[in-house]
Scaffold this motif. Structure first.
Motif, PDB file in Angstrom:
ATOM      1  N   LEU A 105       0.830  -1.213   0.000  1.00  0.00           N
ATOM      2  CA  LEU A 105       0.000   0.000   0.000  1.00  0.00           C
ATOM      3  C   LEU A 105       0.859   1.255   0.000  1.00  0.00           C
ATOM      4  O   LEU A 105       0.524   2.258  -0.639  1.00  0.00           O
ATOM      5  CB  LEU A 105      -0.934  -0.008   1.205  1.00  0.00           C
ATOM      6  CG  LEU A 105      -2.158  -0.896   1.047  1.00  0.00           C
ATOM      7  CD1 LEU A 105      -2.876  -1.044   2.353  1.00  0.00           C
ATOM      8  CD2 LEU A 105      -3.081  -0.291   0.024  1.00  0.00           C
ATOM      9  N   VAL A 106       1.991   1.204   0.720  1.00  0.00           N
ATOM     10  CA  VAL A 106       2.902   2.352   0.707  1.00  0.00           C
ATOM     11  C   VAL A 106       3.463   2.558  -0.691  1.00  0.00           C
ATOM     12  O   VAL A 106       3.578   3.687  -1.177  1.00  0.00           O
ATOM     13  CB  VAL A 106       4.011   2.154   1.757  1.00  0.00           C
ATOM     14  CG1 VAL A 106       5.100   3.177   1.589  1.00  0.00           C
ATOM     15  CG2 VAL A 106       3.432   2.267   3.136  1.00  0.00           C
ATOM     16  N   LEU A 107       3.777   1.451  -1.365  1.00  0.00           N
ATOM     17  CA  LEU A 107       4.257   1.545  -2.753  1.00  0.00           C
ATOM     18  C   LEU A 107       3.195   2.154  -3.657  1.00  0.00           C
ATOM     19  O   LEU A 107       3.491   3.006  -4.503  1.00  0.00           O
ATOM     20  CB  LEU A 107       4.638   0.151  -3.242  1.00  0.00           C
ATOM     21  CG  LEU A 107       5.007   0.000  -4.706  1.00  0.00           C
ATOM     22  CD1 LEU A 107       6.308   0.690  -4.968  1.00  0.00           C
ATOM     23  CD2 LEU A 107       5.097  -1.445  -5.087  1.00  0.00           C
ATOM     24  N   VAL A 108       1.933   1.742  -3.461  1.00  0.00           N
ATOM     25  CA  VAL A 108       0.837   2.311  -4.249  1.00  0.00           C
ATOM     26  C   VAL A 108       0.727   3.808  -4.000  1.00  0.00           C
ATOM     27  O   VAL A 108       0.521   4.597  -4.935  1.00  0.00           O
ATOM     28  CB  VAL A 108      -0.483   1.587  -3.912  1.00  0.00           C
ATOM     29  CG1 VAL A 108      -1.671   2.338  -4.448  1.00  0.00           C
ATOM     30  CG2 VAL A 108      -0.477   0.197  -4.481  1.00  0.00           C
ATOM     31  N   ALA A 109       0.900   4.217  -2.741  1.00  0.00           N
ATOM     32  CA  ALA A 109       0.849   5.646  -2.431  1.00  0.00           C
ATOM     33  C   ALA A 109       1.968   6.403  -3.133  1.00  0.00           C
ATOM     34  O   ALA A 109       1.747   7.486  -3.682  1.00  0.00           O
ATOM     35  CB  ALA A 109       0.944   5.857  -0.923  1.00  0.00           C
ATOM     36  N   GLY A 110       3.174   5.811  -3.147  1.00  0.00           N
ATOM     37  CA  GLY A 110       4.289   6.474  -3.825  1.00  0.00           C
ATOM     38  C   GLY A 110       4.061   6.593  -5.316  1.00  0.00           C
ATOM     39  O   GLY A 110       4.286   7.650  -5.910  1.00  0.00           O
ATOM     40  N   ILE A 111       3.573   5.496  -5.932  1.00  0.00           N
ATOM     41  CA  ILE A 111       3.336   5.556  -7.376  1.00  0.00           C
ATOM     42  C   ILE A 111       2.199   6.526  -7.680  1.00  0.00           C
ATOM     43  O   ILE A 111       2.250   7.265  -8.670  1.00  0.00           O
ATOM     44  CB  ILE A 111       3.046   4.144  -7.906  1.00  0.00           C
ATOM     45  CG1 ILE A 111       4.298   3.287  -7.781  1.00  0.00           C
ATOM     46  CG2 ILE A 111       2.624   4.184  -9.359  1.00  0.00           C
ATOM     47  CD1 ILE A 111       4.079   1.853  -8.134  1.00  0.00           C
ATOM     48  N   GLY A 112       1.165   6.533  -6.809  1.00  0.00           N
ATOM     49  CA  GLY A 112       0.076   7.473  -7.028  1.00  0.00           C
ATOM     50  C   GLY A 112       0.543   8.906  -6.931  1.00  0.00           C
ATOM     51  O   GLY A 112       0.117   9.770  -7.707  1.00  0.00           O
ATOM     52  N   LEU A 113       1.440   9.176  -5.981  1.00  0.00           N
ATOM     53  CA  LEU A 113       1.991  10.532  -5.863  1.00  0.00           C
ATOM     54  C   LEU A 113       2.752  10.921  -7.118  1.00  0.00           C
ATOM     55  O   LEU A 113       2.722  12.064  -7.549  1.00  0.00           O
ATOM     56  CB  LEU A 113       2.909  10.591  -4.645  1.00  0.00           C
ATOM     57  CG  LEU A 113       3.589  11.915  -4.358  1.00  0.00           C
ATOM     58  CD1 LEU A 113       2.557  12.941  -4.018  1.00  0.00           C
ATOM     59  CD2 LEU A 113       4.557  11.785  -3.246  1.00  0.00           C
ATOM     60  N   LEU A 114       3.415   9.947  -7.715  1.00  0.00           N
ATOM     61  CA  LEU A 114       4.218  10.268  -8.904  1.00  0.00           C
ATOM     62  C   LEU A 114       3.362  10.391 -10.157  1.00  0.00           C
ATOM     63  O   LEU A 114       3.618  11.244 -10.996  1.00  0.00           O
ATOM     64  CB  LEU A 114       5.275   9.175  -9.095  1.00  0.00           C
ATOM     65  CG  LEU A 114       6.305   9.410 -10.168  1.00  0.00           C
ATOM     66  CD1 LEU A 114       7.074  10.661  -9.863  1.00  0.00           C
ATOM     67  CD2 LEU A 114       7.251   8.243 -10.238  1.00  0.00           C
ATOM     68  N   ARG A 115       2.318   9.568 -10.286  1.00  0.00           N
ATOM     69  CA  ARG A 115       1.639   9.451 -11.572  1.00  0.00           C
ATOM     70  C   ARG A 115       0.336  10.230 -11.681  1.00  0.00           C
ATOM     71  O   ARG A 115      -0.141  10.448 -12.786  1.00  0.00           O
ATOM     72  CB  ARG A 115       1.327   7.976 -11.858  1.00  0.00           C
ATOM     73  CG  ARG A 115       2.529   7.113 -11.954  1.00  0.00           C
ATOM     74  CD  ARG A 115       3.337   7.385 -13.188  1.00  0.00           C
ATOM     75  NE  ARG A 115       2.589   7.076 -14.385  1.00  0.00           N
ATOM     76  CZ  ARG A 115       2.954   7.485 -15.594  1.00  0.00           C
ATOM     77  NH1 ARG A 115       4.028   8.207 -15.739  1.00  0.00           N
ATOM     78  NH2 ARG A 115       2.235   7.160 -16.637  1.00  0.00           N
ATOM     79  N   MET A 116      -0.272  10.607 -10.554  1.00  0.00           N
ATOM     80  CA  MET A 116      -1.575  11.271 -10.630  1.00  0.00           C
ATOM     81  C   MET A 116      -1.438  12.658 -11.266  1.00  0.00           C
ATOM     82  O   MET A 116      -0.417  13.316 -11.102  1.00  0.00           O
ATOM     83  CB  MET A 116      -2.169  11.404  -9.233  1.00  0.00           C
ATOM     84  CG  MET A 116      -2.742  10.122  -8.709  1.00  0.00           C
ATOM     85  SD  MET A 116      -4.216   9.667  -9.565  1.00  0.00           S
ATOM     86  CE  MET A 116      -4.783   8.334  -8.538  1.00  0.00           C
ATOM     87  N   PRO A 117      -2.471  13.110 -11.983  1.00  0.00           N
ATOM     88  CA  PRO A 117      -2.289  14.313 -12.799  1.00  0.00           C
ATOM     89  C   PRO A 117      -2.371  15.647 -12.061  1.00  0.00           C
ATOM     90  O   PRO A 117      -1.814  16.622 -12.558  1.00  0.00           O
ATOM     91  CB  PRO A 117      -3.400  14.207 -13.833  1.00  0.00           C
ATOM     92  CG  PRO A 117      -4.417  13.366 -13.205  1.00  0.00           C
ATOM     93  CD  PRO A 117      -3.710  12.409 -12.324  1.00  0.00           C
ATOM     94  N   ASP A 118      -3.089  15.769 -10.964  1.00  0.00           N
ATOM     95  CA  ASP A 118      -3.078  17.070 -10.289  1.00  0.00           C
ATOM     96  C   ASP A 118      -2.979  16.905  -8.780  1.00  0.00           C
ATOM     97  O   ASP A 118      -2.983  15.787  -8.260  1.00  0.00           O
ATOM     98  CB  ASP A 118      -4.270  17.946 -10.707  1.00  0.00           C
ATOM     99  CG  ASP A 118      -5.543  17.575 -10.005  1.00  0.00           C
ATOM    100  OD1 ASP A 118      -5.567  16.550  -9.346  1.00  0.00           O
ATOM    101  OD2 ASP A 118      -6.519  18.329 -10.132  1.00  0.00           O
ATOM    102  N   LEU A 119      -2.852  18.022  -8.093  1.00  0.00           N
ATOM    103  CA  LEU A 119      -2.505  17.987  -6.665  1.00  0.00           C
ATOM    104  C   LEU A 119      -3.532  17.241  -5.837  1.00  0.00           C
ATOM    105  O   LEU A 119      -3.177  16.467  -4.955  1.00  0.00           O
ATOM    106  CB  LEU A 119      -2.385  19.424  -6.147  1.00  0.00           C
ATOM    107  CG  LEU A 119      -2.195  19.485  -4.646  1.00  0.00           C
ATOM    108  CD1 LEU A 119      -0.775  19.241  -4.285  1.00  0.00           C
ATOM    109  CD2 LEU A 119      -2.671  20.755  -4.073  1.00  0.00           C
ATOM    110  N   PHE A 120      -4.812  17.448  -6.129  1.00  0.00           N
ATOM    111  CA  PHE A 120      -5.839  16.893  -5.247  1.00  0.00           C
ATOM    112  C   PHE A 120      -5.950  15.381  -5.426  1.00  0.00           C
ATOM    113  O   PHE A 120      -6.191  14.659  -4.457  1.00  0.00           O
ATOM    114  CB  PHE A 120      -7.159  17.612  -5.508  1.00  0.00           C
ATOM    115  CG  PHE A 120      -7.041  19.083  -5.270  1.00  0.00           C
ATOM    116  CD1 PHE A 120      -7.049  19.579  -3.995  1.00  0.00           C
ATOM    117  CD2 PHE A 120      -6.855  19.961  -6.320  1.00  0.00           C
ATOM    118  CE1 PHE A 120      -6.895  20.926  -3.748  1.00  0.00           C
ATOM    119  CE2 PHE A 120      -6.703  21.310  -6.086  1.00  0.00           C
ATOM    120  CZ  PHE A 120      -6.724  21.792  -4.795  1.00  0.00           C
TER     121      PHE A 120
END
Lengths: 87, 138
Positions: free
Chosen positions: B16-31
């Motif tokens: 889950l921590v890895l998913v959070a890191g990848i989400g932080l890197l790949r998601m398109p905007d701040l929110f």
């Protein structure tokens, strides 16, 4: 043997998460992006301390993670306060 | 047996921590990034703390682990909400695929308050045009 491999997997998951958070910290187009990546990095550091505590059987690492959790929250709130007063 | 349960909890937490890191890197905007980190990161770390509590199996460690989990679960949403509000005031652009923004025009920058009717244009947060690096496939 399988236990050792699984510990390697756990730490590599954490490390890849760290690396992607650091890339966002370096890239992040705006200031809030950098703040949330710092927040995530310290939350991941809490997880890292806890995993080390279990791997090396040292329960005192848990105290470090409690302190880090408190400091992280205060830091993020301070950054948010600064950001809101800035506009 | 207990060792494998602990390993399973740790694997799930670190994933889950890895998913959070990848989400932080790949998601398109701040929110969207914030929604990935605030939920997945907190849950992953909380699971790892729970695994450590089961591993040590002492009263003192259970107390610390419960305190840590409760603190993480209370403070992470508060911090994310404060930061999201401040970022909206700051005028961070939304993703271009956003279809609804209920707050648009309702925040008054001069008083930092939420108004019921649409506030005049000069009091609204100055939202920049789409910044660089806003594509999903960069």
């Amino acid at each position: 043997m399988i236990v050792e491999i699984l510990w390697y997997v756990i730490f590599s998951f954490l490390a890849i998460g760290f690396i992607s958070a650091f890339i966002r910290l370096a890239k992040g187009p705006h200031l809030p992006d950098r703040i949330i990546s710092l927040d995530l990095i310290s939350i991941m550091a809490i997880g890292f301390f806890v995993a080390y505590a279990v791997l090396y059987d040292q329960s005192s690492f848990l105290d470090v993670s409690i302190i880090l959790a408190i400091i992280t929250f205060l830091g993020t709130v301070a950054f948010a306060y600064y950001l809101e007063r800035r506009v | 047996m207990a060792e494998y349960i602990i390993l399973g909890i740790f694997l799930l937490g670190s994933f889950l921590v890895l998913v959070a890191g990848i989400g932080l890197l790949r998601m398109p905007d701040l929110f969207l990034r914030m929604s990935a980190t605030a939920k997945a990161g907190t849950l992953g770390t909380g699971l790892m703390v729970l695994g450590a509590a089961i591993y040590f199996n002492e009263f003192a460690i259970y107390t610390r682990a419960i305190a840590l989990i409760a603190f993480l679960f209370v403070t992470a949403p508060v911090a994310a909400h404060m930061l999201g509000r401040a970022a909206y005031f700051d005028g961070v652009p939304l993703w271009k695929g956003t279809i609804q923004d209920d707050l648009r025009g309702h925040y008054k920058v001069t008083t930092h308050s939420l108004e019921e009717e649409i506030v005049p244009e000069k009091d609204q947060p100055h939202v920049e045009d789409e910044a660089d690096g806003f594509e999903i496939n960069e």
